[in-house]
Write an enzyme that holds these catalytic residues in place. Structure first.
Site, PDB file in Angstrom:
ATOM      1  N   ASP A  75       0.824  -1.207   0.000  1.00  0.00           N
ATOM      2  CA  ASP A  75       0.000   0.000   0.000  1.00  0.00           C
ATOM      3  C   ASP A  75       0.857   1.255   0.000  1.00  0.00           C
ATOM      4  O   ASP A  75       0.569   2.225  -0.700  1.00  0.00           O
ATOM      5  CB  ASP A  75      -0.892   0.034   1.246  1.00  0.00           C
ATOM      6  CG  ASP A  75      -2.013  -0.984   1.189  1.00  0.00           C
ATOM      7  OD1 ASP A  75      -1.723  -2.149   0.873  1.00  0.00           O
ATOM      8  OD2 ASP A  75      -3.161  -0.612   1.477  1.00  0.00           O
ATOM      9  N   CYS A 116       0.785  -8.067   5.221  1.00  0.00           N
ATOM     10  CA  CYS A 116       0.325  -6.791   4.684  1.00  0.00           C
ATOM     11  C   CYS A 116      -1.179  -6.704   4.411  1.00  0.00           C
ATOM     12  O   CYS A 116      -1.924  -7.662   4.512  1.00  0.00           O
ATOM     13  CB  CYS A 116       1.143  -6.383   3.472  1.00  0.00           C
ATOM     14  SG  CYS A 116       2.871  -6.109   3.902  1.00  0.00           S
ATOM     15  N   ASP A 117      -1.569  -5.487   3.992  1.00  0.00           N
ATOM     16  CA  ASP A 117      -2.931  -4.989   4.165  1.00  0.00           C
ATOM     17  C   ASP A 117      -4.015  -5.721   3.399  1.00  0.00           C
ATOM     18  O   ASP A 117      -5.077  -5.998   3.936  1.00  0.00           O
ATOM     19  CB  ASP A 117      -2.981  -3.512   3.769  1.00  0.00           C
ATOM     20  CG  ASP A 117      -2.086  -2.648   4.627  1.00  0.00           C
ATOM     21  OD1 ASP A 117      -1.068  -3.156   5.137  1.00  0.00           O
ATOM     22  OD2 ASP A 117      -2.391  -1.468   4.800  1.00  0.00           O
ATOM     23  N   LYS A 118      -3.840  -5.980   2.133  1.00  0.00           N
ATOM     24  CA  LYS A 118      -4.895  -6.605   1.338  1.00  0.00           C
ATOM     25  C   LYS A 118      -4.629  -8.084   1.104  1.00  0.00           C
ATOM     26  O   LYS A 118      -5.515  -8.815   0.659  1.00  0.00           O
ATOM     27  CB  LYS A 118      -5.045  -5.899  -0.026  1.00  0.00           C
ATOM     28  CG  LYS A 118      -5.223  -4.397   0.075  1.00  0.00           C
ATOM     29  CD  LYS A 118      -6.365  -3.987   0.971  1.00  0.00           C
ATOM     30  CE  LYS A 118      -6.392  -2.501   1.260  1.00  0.00           C
ATOM     31  NZ  LYS A 118      -5.281  -2.020   2.084  1.00  0.00           N
ATOM     32  N   CYS A 193       4.883  -3.281   8.655  1.00  0.00           N
ATOM     33  CA  CYS A 193       5.116  -2.009   9.323  1.00  0.00           C
ATOM     34  C   CYS A 193       4.760  -2.109  10.804  1.00  0.00           C
ATOM     35  O   CYS A 193       3.679  -2.569  11.168  1.00  0.00           O
ATOM     36  CB  CYS A 193       4.287  -0.902   8.664  1.00  0.00           C
ATOM     37  SG  CYS A 193       4.726  -0.606   6.941  1.00  0.00           S
ATOM     38  N   GLU A 442      -6.699   5.146  -0.693  1.00  0.00           N
ATOM     39  CA  GLU A 442      -6.340   5.408   0.703  1.00  0.00           C
ATOM     40  C   GLU A 442      -5.709   6.793   0.811  1.00  0.00           C
ATOM     41  O   GLU A 442      -4.705   7.077   0.169  1.00  0.00           O
ATOM     42  CB  GLU A 442      -5.352   4.335   1.171  1.00  0.00           C
ATOM     43  CG  GLU A 442      -4.836   4.510   2.572  1.00  0.00           C
ATOM     44  CD  GLU A 442      -3.819   3.442   2.934  1.00  0.00           C
ATOM     45  OE1 GLU A 442      -4.222   2.278   3.083  1.00  0.00           O
ATOM     46  OE2 GLU A 442      -2.622   3.765   3.040  1.00  0.00           O
ATOM     47  N   SER A 468      -5.394   4.896   5.861  1.00  0.00           N
ATOM     48  CA  SER A 468      -4.528   3.847   6.373  1.00  0.00           C
ATOM     49  C   SER A 468      -5.060   3.379   7.719  1.00  0.00           C
ATOM     50  O   SER A 468      -5.678   4.145   8.464  1.00  0.00           O
ATOM     51  CB  SER A 468      -3.109   4.392   6.550  1.00  0.00           C
ATOM     52  OG  SER A 468      -2.345   3.545   7.388  1.00  0.00           O
TER      53      SER A 468
END
Length: 552
Positions: A75, A116-118, A193, A442, A468
């Protein structure tokens, strides 16, 4: 499993031989290692090494591992201009690619190796669709960067600090040398992160649902403990196959609700609403964002992490992580849910010992009586809007101010950098929803710049896009209906007074109903660039953010 020589399978076996598999390998359980490794994402760059450990462990248990890849975009790297329109839609690409491969090859089980995010959400959707024995191994946490010398001596940074540093540098709060050090050295290892963004929220959710082994969510990406966890995960997937424990034995409405409560108790990402609503839809349920508001009202906030506090996810791990949090909040959880350990939640939590630690509060001594998310409603958002209330300072929980309206992310960035934003303003960014963007961009960079410029206690931001998971401040997203669909956010004008009241769950534009009706008679959907490729398909099929922006 294939224990006999079936001549009808000769062509299939021949092609597997070309991949290096023996006849003996092909008589054993075939276990997919679904890996999102790439060398263009720090959260994933180490996953091939972890896959090797998992595969050896599976072989030792008498099964055959077979590794394949899916995409894993970052992202943060893509968070620039039109590039970021592809990130949320990539969730469905990930889910679809895994479903296609797993079902085409008829695997007996799978290990979801992800970060991670997705990617984690995409793999959750795929796990539900495929419904075979499944274990998750999330990739772990990036190390925090501590400066031992130089102009930043004594300070510790994680990735959320980089975004805020952009705003600090823009107003002269950081020197060029300091800014470059933050940019060049903060990402100091592989891993997700080190903040309570979407990646770590979803990793905590996976662990809370019983889909990964204890401490998987918060353990360092590069530790010896993670290598041991990978080895154990390889053993457990074979056990899951032997016991025929499938994904939907673990992914249930009860485990989803438990996991949501865990995420709310730690001030987790607002993006989890999109992902858990989509997962609910995948198993035939119907969560929407108003359900999260009810759960948040009933779930106290027990911990906060970067950027909403000074603590990072490594600190959470040291305090006991997800398992200790769940033990402390067990009265709020359904203890009948099961896990990859083969234990129900009650029996598992009975094994957990709690050492007193100030970072994770007790239920009777919370940071706040409500969880991290609030859903606002009013004539600006008749179908709701989301705010991460655990990251909003007290003075901005109620705010009225004049709107400054922008029709895209780029325009609001320019306004921030050019000094056109004033204290008290309410920045309204529209046509960034699932269909309008398309892809629901985002807006984390503008939100972080706002904080870095010292405007987080005086300026609010409202959008039909999203933020985010690590955004902090008075940033309201997921406004429904979105502007592209003719939601009231489409008719806001510069200077309109916007009312925000988190405690009362209100989000209103303070103009009378006749004026609103008059503006709607004149509104036309702006001319959109004719799209081709995936985003064209996505715009046609995507649902409202209220229901998780799944493809319908």
């Amino acid at each position: 499993m294939n224990n006999e020589l079936d001549v009808r399978k000769a062509y299939e076996r021949a092609l597997f031989h070309g991949c290096g598999f023996s006849n003996e390998d092909l008589t054993k359980s075939k276990i997919a290692i679904v890996n999102s490794w790439s060398e263009i994402n720090p959260g994933h760059i180490h996953l091939r090494d972890l896959a090797g450990i998992i595969k050896e462990s599976i072989k030792e248990k008498g099964a055959t591992p077979m590794e394949f890849n899916t995409i894993g975009s970052c992202d943060g790297i893509a968070n620039s201009g039109n590039n970021s329109k592809y990130i949320l839609p990539s969730r469905e690409v990930i889910a679809n690619s895994i479903e296609c491969t797993i079902k085409a090859y008829n695997f007996d089980g799978m290990v979801m190796l992800c970060s991670c995010d997705k990617i984690i959400p995409g793999m959750l959707l795929a796990a539900a669709r495929c419904n075979i024995p499944t274990i998750f191994v999330t990739g772990g946490i990036m190390e925090p960067k501590h400066f031992n010398d130089g102009p930043l001596k004594g300070r510790t940074f994680v990735t959320s600090d980089i975004k805020e540093a952009i705003g600090e540098y823009n107003i002269g709060k950081l020197t060029k040398e300091e800014f470059k050090l933050i940019e060049e050295q903060t990402c100091c290892s592989a891993g997700a992160c080190n903040m309570m963004g979407t990646a770590n929220t979803m990793a905590c959710i996976v662990e809370a649902m019983g889909l990964s082994l204890p401490d998987c969510a918060t353990m360092s990406a590069i530790s010896e403990e993670r290598k041991t966890l990978c080895k154990e995960s390889g053993k457990y997937i074979v056990e899951l196959i032997n016991k025929n424990i499938k994904a939907l034995d673990l992914i249930t409405d009860k485990s989803i609700e438990n996991a949501i409560k865990v995420a709310l108790a730690i001030g987790g990402s607002s993006n989890m609403i999109l992902h858990m609503s989509a997962l609910s839809h995948e198993i035939g349920e119907n969560l929407n964002h108003f359900d999260f508001d009810e759960l948040s009202k009933a779930t106290p906030l027990l911990a906060k992490f970067k950027p909403a506090s000074e603590y990072n996810i490594s600190d959470f791990y040291k305090a006991g992580g997800v398992k200790v949090l769940m033990k402390k909040m067990s009265k709020l959880l359904d203890l009948t849910t099961n896990s990859v350990l083969g234990l129900n939640l009650k029996d598992y939590l009975d094994l957990i010992k709690i050492e007193d630690h100030h970072l994770i509060r007790d239920l009777d001594d919370p940071l706040s009586q409500e969880g991290g998310i609030a859903v606002l409603k009013g004539n600006l958002a008749p179908e709701g809007a989301i705010i991460k209330q655990s990251a909003v300072n007290t003075e901005m929980r109620s705010h009225k101010g004049p709107a400054k309206v922008f029709d895209c992310e780029e325009d609001v960035k320019e306004a921030l950098f050019s000094g056109r934003v004033r204290k008290g303003d309410v920045l309204v960014i529209r046509y960034e929803g699932p269909k309008g963007s398309p892809g629901m961009r985002e807006l984390s960079i503008p939100a972080a710049i706002l904080i870095g410029m010292g405007l987080g206690n005086s300026v609010a931001m409202i959008t039909d896009g999203r933020y985010s998971g690590a955004t902090r401040g008075p940033c309201i997203g997921h406004v429904c209906p979105e502007a592209y669909e003719g939601g009231p956010i489409a008719i806001v004008k510069d200077g309109d007074i916007i009312e925000i009241d988190i405690n009362s769950r209100k989000l209103n534009i303070l103009i009378d109903e006749n004026e609103i009706k008059s503006r709607f008679t004149k509104w036309k959907r702006p001319n959109q660039v004719v799209l081709s490729g995936y985003l064209n398909i996505y715009r046609k099929l995507v649902s409202s953010a209220k229901y998780g922006a799944y493809l319908d």
